[in-house]
Design a protein around this motif. Structure first.
Motif, short mmCIF file in Angstrom:
data_model
loop_
_atom_site.label_atom_id
_atom_site.label_comp_id
_atom_site.label_asym_id
_atom_site.label_seq_id
_atom_site.Cartn_x
_atom_site.Cartn_y
_atom_site.Cartn_z
N SER A 230 1.16 -1.58 0.01
CA SER A 230 0.00 -0.07 -0.15
C SER A 230 0.71 1.62 -0.77
O SER A 230 0.78 2.24 -0.80
CB SER A 230 -1.27 -0.13 1.24
N ALA A 231 2.02 1.12 0.58
CA ALA A 231 2.79 2.26 1.38
C ALA A 231 3.57 2.69 -0.70
O ALA A 231 4.38 3.78 -0.89
CB ALA A 231 3.59 2.98 2.11
N SER A 232 3.62 1.66 -1.27
CA SER A 232 4.52 1.65 -2.19
C SER A 232 3.50 1.74 -3.79
O SER A 232 4.19 1.60 -5.03
CB SER A 232 5.49 0.41 -2.77
N GLY A 233 2.26 2.27 -2.81
CA GLY A 233 1.13 2.36 -4.35
C GLY A 233 0.68 1.22 -5.16
O GLY A 233 0.29 1.83 -6.43
N LYS A 234 1.34 0.03 -4.67
CA LYS A 234 0.31 -1.20 -5.63
C LYS A 234 -0.89 -1.50 -5.15
O LYS A 234 -1.38 -2.69 -4.12
CB LYS A 234 1.90 -1.97 -5.15
N SER A 235 -1.68 -1.00 -4.35
CA SER A 235 -2.87 -1.09 -4.43
C SER A 235 -3.58 -1.94 -4.69
O SER A 235 -4.99 -2.78 -3.56
CB SER A 235 -3.98 0.61 -4.80
N GLU A 236 -3.39 -2.27 -6.02
CA GLU A 236 -3.55 -4.33 -6.47
C GLU A 236 -3.68 -4.67 -5.46
O GLU A 236 -4.51 -5.64 -6.14
CB GLU A 236 -3.55 -3.66 -7.91
N VAL A 259 -14.44 -4.78 0.39
CA VAL A 259 -13.72 -3.42 -0.62
C VAL A 259 -12.81 -3.79 -1.46
O VAL A 259 -11.92 -5.12 -2.61
CB VAL A 259 -11.89 -3.54 0.85
N LYS A 260 -13.34 -2.57 -3.02
CA LYS A 260 -12.80 -2.83 -4.24
C LYS A 260 -11.41 -1.72 -4.56
O LYS A 260 -10.71 -1.40 -5.56
CB LYS A 260 -13.52 -3.00 -4.97
N THR A 261 -11.51 -0.61 -3.56
CA THR A 261 -11.01 0.15 -3.87
C THR A 261 -10.12 0.53 -2.24
O THR A 261 -10.76 0.93 -1.26
CB THR A 261 -11.20 2.00 -4.22
N LEU A 262 -8.91 1.04 -2.17
CA LEU A 262 -8.23 1.41 -0.97
C LEU A 262 -7.85 2.46 -1.00
O LEU A 262 -7.50 3.28 -2.05
CB LEU A 262 -7.12 0.64 -0.58
N VAL A 263 -7.68 3.49 -0.26
CA VAL A 263 -7.77 4.38 0.09
C VAL A 263 -5.89 4.95 0.64
O VAL A 263 -5.24 4.63 0.88
CB VAL A 263 -7.85 5.17 1.43
N SER A 264 -5.54 5.37 -0.75
CA SER A 264 -3.89 5.69 -0.91
C SER A 264 -3.48 6.89 0.82
O SER A 264 -3.74 8.22 1.12
CB SER A 264 -3.65 6.48 -2.02
#
Length: 524
Positions: A230-236, A259-264
């Protein structure tokens, strides 16, 4: 929908969009978390066994490598030195390349160097190869707690980190048990091209890498930490891991994960402030300097000194437990003091020492070591139950003072059973390491808390290295001084703890205890 790490008002109540912590809570708690804890515990047990195996190898290898007691002390301190020198590097690499990558990379190379060290023909090559193995072993030591904590939601995180920490105590029982199986074996296989005989102590070094080998195999099929992804921007990729945890824990289909979308995570602004080596050094200085200014300076000195004293005593003496117990078990004649037995064993001629090196690691040595490990584990459990009732300060003062007095008394005990009992109690001061971490968490503000714990643990590791070498020196020139010195240090630590705030009070406002407090015994 998501702006600067925050939800748009129109979709704030949309259950398909969540922060990482909220998404982790929705994965539930179950078999996946338990299996992951067991994997992390296996790696942690490998770290402990690799760190402490020298204590069992040195008595059996002293003749093959022509080692003196001070040289054995330096070799035994190698793992602690490696952790001191490389922890920050591994922490940085784990934050930039990933926790799983660091552990896979470091464990595989550590195993390779350990195998090479088991084939070393002399002290210098053995020391160099053992140090290289320890450098990579410290990679897992620096990352495994983080990897464990980031796979469990906030509701269960402290508990799982605590259970993972229990593998430290399990390692102190498994190590002498494995040594008991291997060291009494009688074989000597010549290896002509190296000019060595492959003897049981060399096999023990390889056997202690087994947790790392198994950990590497299991880690190959394990995913990267959701927090890092998540911290690396790899949400998928992060969502894929969360769906897997959800499906295994709930025995449900991955498609039903809400959950389908994570808050960056908004980390870009912070990274700009700490870009490059100069930024990293500036950030470290800003985090460290306040610890050495009023009003935090007294607490920094206290926590560092107490951890130094505890680590120097418990880890310093643990390295020498097999040597001390083996001398007591092989002693013939009237019962006498520990130091008299050790002095007599050193006075034997070279031929006697060679015979001892070959096949007289007395089985009673391993049996007593296992008992000490079991008592050590039980002390962790007892402290865990009592801390909520009587508070950390009282436990620290009473436990440190009593164990310090037992250390001094062990030197004067004539009965072998009494001496071993007092010596085992002396080692129980190590159960205070986790308590001191919890105290450090409470004494320092949130902004400086992690750095304060890191600094005190670093001083503890310095103590481990200093203790093992000083004890090796004292066992040669003045055995009794080691018991007086380290027993007194533990008593002084108890007196220092009298200055700590009382239960549920302190210079900092009350706050939620963080998982850091459970990073207990390393005797590492």
């Amino acid at each position: 929908m998501v702006v600067n790490g925050k939800l748009d008002k129109n979709v704030k109540n949309d259950s398909s969009i969540a922060t990482l912590d909220e998404a982790m809570l929705l994965t539930g708690f179950g078999i996946y978390n338990i299996l992951h804890m067991l994997l992390s515990g296996l790696i942690l047990m490998g770290v402990i066994m690799q760190s402490l195996v020298m204590g069992y190898v040195m008595p059996a290898a002293q003749c093959d490598l022509d080692l003196t007691l001070p040289q054995r002390g330096w070799l035994s301190a190698i793992p602690f030195l490696a952790i001191i020198l490389t922890s920050y590097f591994w922490g940085w690499l784990a934050d930039t390349r990933g926790r799983r990558f660091v552990m896979l990379f470091s464990m595989m190379i550590s195993v390779g160097f350990s195998v090479l060290a088991s084939l070393a023909p002399d002290m210098i090559s053995f020391g160099v190869l053992a140090f290289c193995s320890a450098v990579f072993m410290s990679g897992s030591s620096a990352v495994v707690y983080t990897y464990l904590g980031e796979f469990t939601n906030l509701r269960h995180r402290d508990k799982m980190v605590a259970f993972g920490s229990s593998f430290v105590g399990i390692g102190t029982v498994v190590l002498p048990a494995v040594s008991w199986l291997i060291l009494p074996l009688e074989f000597s296989l010549p290896v002509p091209f190296l000019g060595i005989d492959y003897r049981p102590w060399r096999l023990l070094i390889v056997a202690c890498t087994l947790p790392f080998v198994l950990g590497t195999l299991f880690l190959i099929i394990a995913p990267e930490s959701p927090k890092f992804l998540s911290a690396s921007g790899k949400s998928e990729e992060c969502l894929a891991v969360l769906r897997k945890i959800y499906a295994v824990n709930g025995r449900l289909s991955e498609e039903t994960y809400p959950v389908k979308t994570l808050v960056s995570e908004a980390t870009s602004s912070k990274s700009k402030d700490t870009k490059g080596l100069a930024g990293i050094l500036t950030s470290m200085r800003e985090q460290t300097a306040p610890l050495f200014r009023s009003p935090l300076l007294p607490w920094t000195c206290l926590t560092c000194f107490v951890q130094f004293g505890i680590f120097a005593t418990t880890n310093g003496f643990y390295i020498w437990i097999p040597t001390i117990l083996n001398s007591l078990a092989n002693h013939e004649g009237v019962e006498t003091r520990i130091c008299a037995v050790l002095d007599a064993s050193q006075a034997k001629p070279a031929n006697g020492t060679q015979i001892k090196c070959d096949d007289t690691m007395n089985t009673a040595t391993f049996e007593m070591s296992i008992y000490i490990g079991l008592v050590f584990c039980s002390m962790y459990i007892i402290v865990g139950f009592l801390v909520d009732f009587i508070g950390k300060k009282l436990i620290l003062v009473v436990l440190l003072a009593s164990t310090g007095l037992c250390g001094i008394a062990a030197h004067h005990a004539v009965s072998q059973m009494l001496a071993v009992g007092l010596f085992a109690i002396f080692q129980m001061c190590g159960a205070c390491i986790g308590l001191m971490n919890a105290v450090t968490v409470e004494l320092f503000p949130t902004k400086y808390r992690a750095m304060a714990v890191c600094l005190s643990m670093m001083m503890g590791r310095v103590g481990s290295m200093a203790g093992s070498n000083l004890i090796g020196l004292f066992l040669t020139i003045n055995c009794g001084a080691s018991f007086y010195l380290f027993g007194s240090i533990i008593i002084v630590c108890a007196l220092c703890c009298l200055t700590l705030p009382g239960k549920n009070s302190g210079p900092i406002e009350k706050h939620k205890t963080e998982a850091t407090q459970y990073q207990t015994h390393e005797p590492a």
